[in-house]
Design a protein around this motif. Structure first.
Motif, PDB file in Angstrom:
ATOM      1  N   TRP A  60     -21.974  -9.458  43.348  1.00  6.61           N
ATOM      2  CA  TRP A  60     -23.071  -9.731  42.416  1.00  6.61           C
ATOM      3  C   TRP A  60     -23.181 -11.226  42.119  1.00  6.61           C
ATOM      4  N   ASP A  61     -22.061 -11.915  42.170  1.00  4.85           N
ATOM      5  CA  ASP A  61     -21.998 -13.363  41.942  1.00  4.85           C
ATOM      6  C   ASP A  61     -20.656 -13.823  42.490  1.00  4.85           C
ATOM      7  N   LEU A  62     -20.675 -14.489  43.637  1.00  5.66           N
ATOM      8  CA  LEU A  62     -19.442 -14.826  44.340  1.00  5.66           C
ATOM      9  C   LEU A  62     -18.563 -15.811  43.583  1.00  5.66           C
ATOM     10  N   PRO A 109     -21.083   3.240  36.725  1.00  3.68           N
ATOM     11  CA  PRO A 109     -22.017   2.186  36.307  1.00  3.68           C
ATOM     12  C   PRO A 109     -23.002   2.700  35.265  1.00  3.68           C
ATOM     13  N   CYS A 110     -23.177   1.939  34.187  1.00  2.00           N
ATOM     14  CA  CYS A 110     -24.134   2.377  33.151  1.00  2.00           C
ATOM     15  C   CYS A 110     -25.166   1.302  32.837  1.00  2.00           C
ATOM     16  N   GLY A 111     -25.353   0.334  33.743  1.00  3.24           N
ATOM     17  CA  GLY A 111     -26.404  -0.659  33.549  1.00  3.24           C
ATOM     18  C   GLY A 111     -25.883  -2.069  33.694  1.00  3.24           C
ATOM     19  N   LEU A 112     -26.769  -3.018  33.416  1.00  2.06           N
ATOM     20  CA  LEU A 112     -26.440  -4.436  33.479  1.00  2.06           C
ATOM     21  C   LEU A 112     -26.446  -5.027  32.075  1.00  2.06           C
ATOM     22  N   ALA A 113     -25.484  -5.880  31.789  1.00  3.23           N
ATOM     23  CA  ALA A 113     -25.460  -6.542  30.479  1.00  3.23           C
ATOM     24  C   ALA A 113     -26.632  -7.513  30.388  1.00  3.23           C
ATOM     25  N   PRO A 114     -27.369  -7.510  29.289  1.00  2.00           N
ATOM     26  CA  PRO A 114     -28.551  -8.374  29.189  1.00  2.00           C
ATOM     27  C   PRO A 114     -28.225  -9.864  29.242  1.00  2.00           C
ATOM     28  N   ARG A 142     -26.797 -10.178  33.355  1.00  2.00           N
ATOM     29  CA  ARG A 142     -27.296  -9.302  34.405  1.00  2.00           C
ATOM     30  C   ARG A 142     -26.199  -8.893  35.381  1.00  2.00           C
ATOM     31  N   LEU A 143     -24.997  -8.646  34.836  1.00  2.00           N
ATOM     32  CA  LEU A 143     -23.868  -8.175  35.615  1.00  2.00           C
ATOM     33  C   LEU A 143     -23.516  -6.745  35.210  1.00  2.00           C
ATOM     34  N   PRO A 144     -22.897  -5.971  36.106  1.00  2.00           N
ATOM     35  CA  PRO A 144     -22.659  -4.543  35.840  1.00  2.00           C
ATOM     36  C   PRO A 144     -21.714  -4.274  34.669  1.00  2.00           C
ATOM     37  N   VAL A 145     -22.006  -3.157  34.005  1.00  2.00           N
ATOM     38  CA  VAL A 145     -21.178  -2.632  32.915  1.00  2.00           C
ATOM     39  C   VAL A 145     -20.704  -1.243  33.329  1.00  2.00           C
ATOM     40  N   GLY A 146     -19.444  -0.930  33.048  1.00  2.00           N
ATOM     41  CA  GLY A 146     -18.905   0.379  33.400  1.00  2.00           C
ATOM     42  C   GLY A 146     -18.699   1.259  32.181  1.00  2.00           C
ATOM     43  N   LEU A 147     -18.952   2.554  32.367  1.00  6.01           N
ATOM     44  CA  LEU A 147     -18.668   3.565  31.353  1.00  6.01           C
ATOM     45  C   LEU A 147     -17.437   4.330  31.792  1.00  6.01           C
ATOM     46  N   GLN A 148     -16.409   4.411  30.949  1.00  4.77           N
ATOM     47  CA  GLN A 148     -15.211   5.166  31.264  1.00  4.77           C
ATOM     48  C   GLN A 148     -15.308   6.581  30.697  1.00  4.77           C
TER      49      GLN A 148
END
Length: 497
Positions: free
Chosen positions: A146-148, A446-451, A454-460
């Motif tokens: 997503w961002d190296l 995955p539950c979306g991108l942080a505003p 714009r990087l992924p957020v995980g739901l446990q």
């Protein structure tokens, strides 16, 4: 990028079984993808090109002979570089194992081969799985697709990066304190830590034996379930392996639903140190669970506040014992063996050169915690806290079917940002460690991108021991709802490499 490598593992296996695709073509497409981009990502430490193509040819020949193929036959997978693989280098991300070629397969490797899953190679990782960013690898860091410039999680960042950059359809990871779930969260993929003992540890290079657990990494819940079913199950070669049927994970993944379920939310999994955008996406996921027919119950688990401290006494203590086997006498790196040094000196010189800074730190912490006069005060006390944490989980699961939380307090942080601050690095596992200490099952979805970035957020999602199928039932329902809401899988928003 070809459309072929963006298919799910389940779709690909069906096309191979029907003759619409060949395993060889699928393998060649992924090898070409690795050739094209892995120099930038650095997900792989070793690519077994000849072995992968030979496995793929065998699957194609089986289909031509009319033989029944397994549910993932011909699908490519990447193995975290601590699953021993006969004839293929296995380093556990450490210089001390440079050049070691195992003469046997781990149970996980053997089961994958028997199922016709094509092993592409071995992925980068924090040395001996000690880390949360894959920066502790002796072979250099891996980038987040997503961002190296950011970390792909750890310790299994190579596996998560291989998935999210479409270099592999499946991956295997190991989870000691969150090393499957945390990388999945920050790369927008699915990662599952099965119940402790649910997947054999035989042939898996050890870090902390009472915590280590292999598990599936994938891009969809169903793909993870199909892989889980192949690698799980009792193994007489592993004394901690559970002698019980594998939970019906595939059936659960095909029939996802949360209607009528009670879902717990633990108040200790939020507060100081949590990124606003992570909490926003988590709260939205909880609201979605309510929309889908679940009842949400608030829980209080006070012992969870002590989990991080307990983990960083227990796991270093066990690692100091496990890593004593690397003595330069039998395999791996050997330094100072020129006839002028004693065996003890060769061992000391080899360990000094072969172990990285984080591994040395944890060995010293663990040895101190186990030393005479300190054992009860440190290691013994940590084990008592572990018991309290297990009791909090047991009490909570008497009230709810599953528990949800953020997987990580923040999104992926920049490479280098926490290298000199071990405590800040350890905080990346704040939500995952209580699960590991109790040995219960958990998934990151995955539950979306942080505003903010714009990087992924995980739901446990957490389930009781041997109730792993609940993870897949809830995960599949949420995944379908998220995709319907977004109009596409989350990974389609990732920048192309």
């Amino acid at each position: 990028m070809t459309d072929l490598i963006k298919l799910s593992a389940a779709e690909t296996a069906a096309k191979i079984a029907s003759g619409e695709l060949t395993a060889t073509a699928v393998t060649e497409a992924h090898l070409a993808r690795i050739d094209a981009i892995d120099e930038k990502v650095h997900a792989f430490l070793h690519v077994n090109r000849e072995g992968a193509l030979a496995q793929a040819h065998e699957v194609d020949e089986q289909r031509e002979r009319g033989e029944q193929l397994g549910p993932l036959a011909g699908v490519p997978i990447a193995l975290k570089d601590l699953f021993t693989t006969e004839g293929v280098p296995t380093t556990a991300g450490s210089k001390i194992l440079e050049g070691w070629i195992p003469q046997y397969d781990s149970t996980v490797t053997r089961r994958l081969k028997a199922a016709g899953v094509v092993i592409l190679g071995k992925t980068n990782m924090d040395e001996f799985a000690m880390g949360s960013s894959t920066e502790n690898s002796a072979w250099g860091p891996t980038g987040n697709p997503w961002d190296l410039t950011r970390i792909p999680g750890g310790s299994g960042g190579g596996s998560s990066a291989a998935l999210s950059s479409y270099q592999s359809m499946l991956a295997m990871g190991s989870d000691t304190g969150g090393s499957i779930r945390q990388p999945a969260a920050v790369t927008g993929t699915v990662g599952v830590k099965p119940t402790y003992g649910g997947v054999s540890r035989y042939g898996m290079v050890a870090f902390s034996s009472s915590l280590d657990q292999g598990g599936p990494c994938a891009r969809t819940v169903l793909d993870a379930a199909l892989l889980h079913e192949i690698v799980a199950g009792h193994d007489p070669l592993d004394s901690t392996s559970i002698d019980a049927p594998v939970p019906p994970v595939v059936e659960a993944a095909r029939h996802g639903s949360v209607a009528g379920m009670r879902v717990g939310v633990v108040k200790q999994f939020r507060g100081e140190g949590y990124q606003d955008g992570v909490l926003q996406r988590f709260d939205e996921a909880v609201a979605l669970l309510k929309e889908l027919g679940a009842e949400v119950v608030e829980l209080d688990c006070p012992s969870f506040d002590l989990a991080l401290a307990a983990y960083y006494l227990i796991s270093p203590a066990e690692c100091s014992s496990n890593l004593a086997r690397f003595d330069a006498m039998r395999y791996g790196l050997r330094v100072g063996d020129d006839g002028t040094h004693s065996a003890e000196e060769v061992t000391a010189l080899t360990r000094a050169a072969g172990f990285g800074a984080e591994v040395k730190r944890r060995i010293m912490l663990g040895t101190y915690a186990l030393s005479s006069g300190y054992y009860d005060a440190y290691y013994g006390s940590a084990q008592k806290v572990r018991t309290l944490i297990s009791r909090d989980w047991e009490r909570s699961f008497q009230q709810v079917d599953v528990i949800v939380s953020p997987t990580t307090p923040t999104t992926a942080f920049p490479i280098g940002e926490r290298v000199d601050d071990p405590v800040a690095m350890y905080l990346a596992d704040l939500c995952t460690i209580p699960v590991s200490l109790a040995g219960v099952a958990a998934m990151s979805l995955p539950c979306g991108l942080a505003p903010e970035d714009r990087l992924p957020v995980g739901l446990q999602i957490v389930a009781p021991s041997m109730q792993d199928h609940r993870l897949y039932k809830v995960g599949a329902a949420l995944e379908a709802a998220f995709v319907e809401r977004w109009g596409h899988p989350l990974l389609e928003e990732a920048p192309s490499l």
